[in-house]
Design a protein around this motif. Structure first.
Motif, PDB file in Angstrom:
ATOM      1  N   ILE A 209     -16.071 -27.354  27.863  1.00 23.43           N
ATOM      2  CA  ILE A 209     -15.750 -25.921  27.827  1.00 23.43           C
ATOM      3  C   ILE A 209     -16.725 -25.181  26.919  1.00 23.43           C
ATOM      4  O   ILE A 209     -17.249 -24.116  27.274  1.00 23.43           O
ATOM      5  CB  ILE A 209     -14.294 -25.714  27.364  1.00 23.43           C
ATOM      6  N   ILE A 210     -17.010 -25.736  25.748  1.00 22.65           N
ATOM      7  CA  ILE A 210     -17.903 -25.087  24.789  1.00 22.65           C
ATOM      8  C   ILE A 210     -19.327 -24.979  25.333  1.00 22.65           C
ATOM      9  O   ILE A 210     -19.981 -23.938  25.224  1.00 22.65           O
ATOM     10  CB  ILE A 210     -17.912 -25.856  23.453  1.00 22.65           C
ATOM     11  N   PHE A 211     -19.814 -26.048  25.946  1.00 27.65           N
ATOM     12  CA  PHE A 211     -21.224 -26.111  26.320  1.00 27.65           C
ATOM     13  C   PHE A 211     -21.516 -25.698  27.761  1.00 27.65           C
ATOM     14  O   PHE A 211     -22.638 -25.297  28.066  1.00 27.65           O
ATOM     15  CB  PHE A 211     -21.767 -27.533  26.100  1.00 27.65           C
ATOM     16  N   HIS A 212     -20.510 -25.783  28.660  1.00 32.91           N
ATOM     17  CA  HIS A 212     -20.817 -25.579  30.077  1.00 32.91           C
ATOM     18  C   HIS A 212     -19.824 -24.697  30.834  1.00 32.91           C
ATOM     19  O   HIS A 212     -20.238 -23.848  31.615  1.00 32.91           O
ATOM     20  CB  HIS A 212     -20.898 -26.936  30.800  1.00 32.91           C
ATOM     21  N   LYS A 213     -18.524 -24.878  30.651  1.00 31.04           N
ATOM     22  CA  LYS A 213     -17.528 -24.306  31.547  1.00 31.04           C
ATOM     23  C   LYS A 213     -16.785 -23.092  31.005  1.00 31.04           C
ATOM     24  O   LYS A 213     -16.132 -22.383  31.767  1.00 31.04           O
ATOM     25  CB  LYS A 213     -16.489 -25.386  31.911  1.00 31.04           C
ATOM     26  N   GLY A 214     -16.851 -22.858  29.703  1.00 29.62           N
ATOM     27  CA  GLY A 214     -16.111 -21.750  29.109  1.00 29.62           C
ATOM     28  C   GLY A 214     -16.757 -20.402  29.382  1.00 29.62           C
ATOM     29  O   GLY A 214     -17.900 -20.309  29.854  1.00 29.62           O
ATOM     30  N   ILE A 215     -16.036 -19.339  29.068  1.00 28.25           N
ATOM     31  CA  ILE A 215     -16.508 -17.985  29.373  1.00 28.25           C
ATOM     32  C   ILE A 215     -17.799 -17.643  28.637  1.00 28.25           C
ATOM     33  O   ILE A 215     -18.673 -16.948  29.171  1.00 28.25           O
ATOM     34  CB  ILE A 215     -15.402 -16.951  29.058  1.00 28.25           C
ATOM     35  N   PHE A 216     -17.973 -18.179  27.419  1.00 27.61           N
ATOM     36  CA  PHE A 216     -19.191 -17.876  26.673  1.00 27.61           C
ATOM     37  C   PHE A 216     -20.364 -18.731  27.150  1.00 27.61           C
ATOM     38  O   PHE A 216     -21.498 -18.254  27.240  1.00 27.61           O
ATOM     39  CB  PHE A 216     -18.944 -18.059  25.178  1.00 27.61           C
ATOM     40  N   ALA A 217     -20.091 -19.976  27.476  1.00 27.91           N
ATOM     41  CA  ALA A 217     -21.151 -20.841  27.981  1.00 27.91           C
ATOM     42  C   ALA A 217     -21.705 -20.322  29.308  1.00 27.91           C
ATOM     43  O   ALA A 217     -22.910 -20.406  29.571  1.00 27.91           O
ATOM     44  CB  ALA A 217     -20.630 -22.265  28.156  1.00 27.91           C
ATOM     45  N   ILE A 218     -20.837 -19.770  30.140  1.00 30.03           N
ATOM     46  CA  ILE A 218     -21.260 -19.249  31.439  1.00 30.03           C
ATOM     47  C   ILE A 218     -22.094 -17.984  31.277  1.00 30.03           C
ATOM     48  O   ILE A 218     -23.140 -17.820  31.919  1.00 30.03           O
ATOM     49  CB  ILE A 218     -20.040 -18.982  32.336  1.00 30.03           C
ATOM     50  N   ASN A 219     -21.646 -17.074  30.426  1.00 30.15           N
ATOM     51  CA  ASN A 219     -22.299 -15.772  30.290  1.00 30.15           C
ATOM     52  C   ASN A 219     -23.425 -15.754  29.273  1.00 30.15           C
ATOM     53  O   ASN A 219     -24.325 -14.908  29.366  1.00 30.15           O
ATOM     54  CB  ASN A 219     -21.258 -14.715  29.924  1.00 30.15           C
ATOM     55  N   PHE A 220     -23.386 -16.662  28.310  1.00 28.04           N
ATOM     56  CA  PHE A 220     -24.400 -16.707  27.271  1.00 28.04           C
ATOM     57  C   PHE A 220     -24.849 -18.164  27.104  1.00 28.04           C
ATOM     58  O   PHE A 220     -24.457 -18.845  26.158  1.00 28.04           O
ATOM     59  CB  PHE A 220     -23.847 -16.135  25.959  1.00 28.04           C
ATOM     60  N   PRO A 221     -25.663 -18.645  28.056  1.00 27.88           N
ATOM     61  CA  PRO A 221     -26.022 -20.065  28.091  1.00 27.88           C
ATOM     62  C   PRO A 221     -26.796 -20.514  26.859  1.00 27.88           C
ATOM     63  O   PRO A 221     -27.486 -19.722  26.211  1.00 27.88           O
ATOM     64  CB  PRO A 221     -26.869 -20.173  29.359  1.00 27.88           C
ATOM     65  N   ILE A 222     -26.675 -21.800  26.568  1.00 29.75           N
ATOM     66  CA  ILE A 222     -27.324 -22.380  25.396  1.00 29.75           C
ATOM     67  C   ILE A 222     -28.437 -23.325  25.846  1.00 29.75           C
ATOM     68  O   ILE A 222     -28.445 -23.825  26.969  1.00 29.75           O
ATOM     69  CB  ILE A 222     -26.317 -23.129  24.511  1.00 29.75           C
ATOM     70  N   SER A 223     -29.378 -23.567  24.937  1.00 32.47           N
ATOM     71  CA  SER A 223     -30.456 -24.501  25.224  1.00 32.47           C
ATOM     72  C   SER A 223     -30.200 -25.864  24.600  1.00 32.47           C
ATOM     73  O   SER A 223     -30.661 -26.887  25.097  1.00 32.47           O
ATOM     74  CB  SER A 223     -31.790 -23.954  24.722  1.00 32.47           C
ATOM     75  N   SER A 224     -29.456 -25.878  23.496  1.00 29.74           N
ATOM     76  CA  SER A 224     -29.148 -27.139  22.822  1.00 29.74           C
ATOM     77  C   SER A 224     -27.985 -26.927  21.876  1.00 29.74           C
ATOM     78  O   SER A 224     -27.543 -25.798  21.644  1.00 29.74           O
ATOM     79  CB  SER A 224     -30.361 -27.659  22.041  1.00 29.74           C
ATOM     80  N   ASN A 225     -27.492 -28.040  21.322  1.00 32.20           N
ATOM     81  CA  ASN A 225     -26.366 -27.945  20.404  1.00 32.20           C
ATOM     82  C   ASN A 225     -26.380 -29.108  19.421  1.00 32.20           C
ATOM     83  O   ASN A 225     -27.007 -30.140  19.656  1.00 32.20           O
ATOM     84  CB  ASN A 225     -25.047 -27.956  21.180  1.00 32.20           C
ATOM     85  N   ASP A 226     -25.695 -28.896  18.304  1.00 28.14           N
ATOM     86  CA  ASP A 226     -25.513 -29.963  17.323  1.00 28.14           C
ATOM     87  C   ASP A 226     -24.235 -30.730  17.667  1.00 28.14           C
ATOM     88  O   ASP A 226     -23.526 -30.394  18.617  1.00 28.14           O
ATOM     89  CB  ASP A 226     -25.413 -29.372  15.912  1.00 28.14           C
ATOM     90  N   LYS A 227     -23.947 -31.750  16.889  1.00 26.24           N
ATOM     91  CA  LYS A 227     -22.736 -32.537  17.125  1.00 26.24           C
ATOM     92  C   LYS A 227     -21.488 -31.689  16.901  1.00 26.24           C
ATOM     93  O   LYS A 227     -21.521 -30.677  16.187  1.00 26.24           O
ATOM     94  CB  LYS A 227     -22.703 -33.745  16.185  1.00 26.24           C
ATOM     95  N   VAL A 228     -20.390 -32.102  17.493  1.00 26.60           N
ATOM     96  CA  VAL A 228     -19.132 -31.378  17.336  1.00 26.60           C
ATOM     97  C   VAL A 228     -18.346 -31.945  16.160  1.00 26.60           C
ATOM     98  O   VAL A 228     -18.497 -33.112  15.798  1.00 26.60           O
ATOM     99  CB  VAL A 228     -18.264 -31.456  18.612  1.00 26.60           C
ATOM    100  N   THR A 229     -17.542 -31.094  15.567  1.00 24.21           N
ATOM    101  CA  THR A 229     -16.576 -31.537  14.559  1.00 24.21           C
ATOM    102  C   THR A 229     -15.208 -31.027  14.983  1.00 24.21           C
ATOM    103  O   THR A 229     -15.088 -30.037  15.699  1.00 24.21           O
ATOM    104  CB  THR A 229     -16.920 -31.007  13.157  1.00 24.21           C
ATOM    105  N   LYS A 230     -14.179 -31.736  14.542  1.00 25.53           N
ATOM    106  CA  LYS A 230     -12.818 -31.407  14.959  1.00 25.53           C
ATOM    107  C   LYS A 230     -11.887 -31.341  13.753  1.00 25.53           C
ATOM    108  O   LYS A 230     -12.138 -31.961  12.721  1.00 25.53           O
ATOM    109  CB  LYS A 230     -12.293 -32.440  15.952  1.00 25.53           C
ATOM    110  N   LYS A 231     -10.819 -30.585  13.929  1.00 23.28           N
ATOM    111  CA  LYS A 231      -9.777 -30.518  12.909  1.00 23.28           C
ATOM    112  C   LYS A 231      -8.481 -30.094  13.579  1.00 23.28           C
ATOM    113  O   LYS A 231      -8.480 -29.235  14.472  1.00 23.28           O
ATOM    114  CB  LYS A 231     -10.143 -29.515  11.807  1.00 23.28           C
ATOM    115  N   GLU A 232      -7.381 -30.695  13.157  1.00 26.85           N
ATOM    116  CA  GLU A 232      -6.079 -30.342  13.719  1.00 26.85           C
ATOM    117  C   GLU A 232      -5.396 -29.306  12.843  1.00 26.85           C
ATOM    118  O   GLU A 232      -5.186 -29.524  11.650  1.00 26.85           O
ATOM    119  CB  GLU A 232      -5.203 -31.600  13.850  1.00 26.85           C
ATOM    120  N   ILE A 233      -5.093 -28.175  13.453  1.00 27.11           N
ATOM    121  CA  ILE A 233      -4.403 -27.123  12.714  1.00 27.11           C
ATOM    122  C   ILE A 233      -2.900 -27.198  12.936  1.00 27.11           C
ATOM    123  O   ILE A 233      -2.109 -26.631  12.190  1.00 27.11           O
ATOM    124  CB  ILE A 233      -4.955 -25.734  13.097  1.00 27.11           C
ATOM    125  N   LYS A 234      -2.490 -27.950  13.954  1.00 21.28           N
ATOM    126  CA  LYS A 234      -1.060 -28.064  14.258  1.00 21.28           C
ATOM    127  C   LYS A 234      -0.331 -28.919  13.235  1.00 21.28           C
ATOM    128  O   LYS A 234       0.896 -28.882  13.145  1.00 21.28           O
ATOM    129  CB  LYS A 234      -0.865 -28.654  15.653  1.00 21.28           C
TER     130      LYS A 234
END
Length: 415
Positions: A209-234
């Motif tokens: 979703i972040i890199f390819h399928k989400g609304i921002f990835a579709i409208n504002f494409p990226i050339s590269s990215n760094d690694k992902v990090t995660k955190k649970e807020i729930k």
């Protein structure tokens, strides 16, 4: 599902101009080309007697018999249940201290800090339950406050999670995607987890979703990215615990689903730029916009190198320094970030060489409007000072225009 929209903190109508691809005809009449129906808008300036932004909004969008659609009241005093039903909530709101605490009644109620406008948005999410939300803020939201990095955005995300939303966000520098101003803002798109849109992408991983399928990835494409990090807020008990203990390094894009935050730093595709020369007026410019000899000298100092010895309140000696700025502004680059002080003798103010005379001048109010991709003379009903101020507060409407095309299709697919 109808494309009904509510615009909060509406200013002079940036979200509406973008979503509906607004133009002005030769007589100054507003033409809205898309089919988003704005059913209610709120704009209120607490510090001014004359409500210039509201008057501009109402002038441009009033059709004579629908004044109930325009609210010029402190949003905290508005009965949220009285707002018409709608599909999409939009708004650009201030970055403030979002700290929360238990209520004094000791009934385990939760209170947000008074005067913080996020809580008005959250109240509307609770009372009106809109399926879609599109918000804009300064990019420092992701890192504030400095003493507890990421807490404020964490509070927002927890509110969305508690209200059954998934959330995408991206920091977008408009100039990197073919717009005329280097204006960096965070855009936030949230949607209810029971929408068809949510169900249609649930099989995708957060990374997809972040890199390819989400609304921002579709409208504002990226050339590269760094690694992902995660955190649970729930895992935090409630908003109070988030406020007290949450800290996280949000990157410039990310996704929240099921209480799990995924974030990464991404880099944009190179895009053809729109430069200052493309938005400058080519006609004869009024003499009042040209710099006097005295102003030229002041700008020479303000925009030059500085090393100034200073003493802090505690008596500590230090050197204050500023680097040299491009002066006058380069015609062959996008405009710098426009501030509310535009048009004054200030280090941040644009100074350009006039196309006809070659002399130094301020940008005109029309050129300020063009930097945010508003129609020419959108704010002509107010003073030059206020016109600059409004544009310093506004968003780049072309960003919203791009997002609006996707949101329109998303809503249509809900039927």
């Amino acid at each position: 599902m109808e494309k009904k929209v509510v615009e909060l903190f509406a200013g002079v109508g940036g979200f509406r101009v973008g979503l509906n691809n607004v133009k002005l005809d030769k007589n100054g009449k507003t033409i809205e080309k898309n089919n988003f129906k704005f059913v209610w808008a709120n704009q209120w300036e607490p510090s001014t007697k004359v409500q210039d932004a509201f008057l501009c909004y109402k002038t441009r969008f009033s059709k004579g018999n629908d004044d109930h659609e325009f609210s010029n009241e402190d949003i905290s005093l508005v009965d949220k249940n009285s707002i018409p039903d709608f599909t999409l909530l939009t708004g650009g709101f201030p970055c403030q201290d979002y700290s929360v605490a238990r209520s004094l009644s000791k009934e385990k109620g939760i209170e947000g800090k008074k005067g913080v406008l996020w809580w008005q948005i959250n109240d509307i999410l609770i009372k009106k339950n809109p399926p879609f939300v599109l918000l804009e803020n300064v990019d420092r939201l992701l890192k504030s406050p400095s003493t507890q990095r990421g807490r404020d955005f964490g509070v927002m995300l927890r509110c969305f999670h508690d209200n059954n939303y998934s959330v995408e966000w991206r920091v977008i520098n408009a100039a990197e995607y073919g717009h005329p101003q280097k204006r960096k803002r965070v855009y936030i798109f949230a949607y209810k987890n029971n929408t068809r849109h949510s169900e249609s992408i649930i099989e995708n991983t957060p990374e997809e979703i972040i890199f390819h399928k989400g609304i921002f990835a579709i409208n504002f494409p990226i050339s590269s990215n760094d690694k992902v990090t995660k955190k649970e807020i729930k895992d935090f008990v409630d908003l109070v615990e988030v406020s007290n203990d949450f800290e996280f390094s949000f990157e410039n894009t990310g996704f929240l689903r099921d209480g799990i935050i995924t974030t990464s730093k991404v880099y944009p595709h190179e895009s053809k730029t729109i430069n200052l020369i493309d938005i400058l007026e080519s006609n004869v410019i009024d003499s009042r916009y040209f710099l006097s000899e005295d102003n030229i000298k002041k700008f020479d100092y303000l925009k030059g190198n500085k090393r100034i010895d200073r003493i802090s309140k505690s008596g500590h000696k230090y050197v204050y320094s500023e680097g040299k700025m491009t002066y006058p502004d380069d015609h062959n680059k996008p405009g710098r970030t426009m501030l509310t002080s535009e048009g004054t003798v200030n280090r941040s103010t644009h100074v350009v060489l006039d196309i006809i005379t070659g002399e130094k001048r301020f940008i005109t109010p029309i050129e300020a409007e063009r930097l945010n991709e508003f129609p020419d003379n959108w704010t002509e009903m107010m003073s030059d000072k206020r016109r600059y101020f409004m544009m310093g507060n506004a968003l780049v409407t072309g960003i919203v225009k791009k997002l609006g095309k996707s949101i329109s299709k998303i809503i249509e697919n809900e039927e």
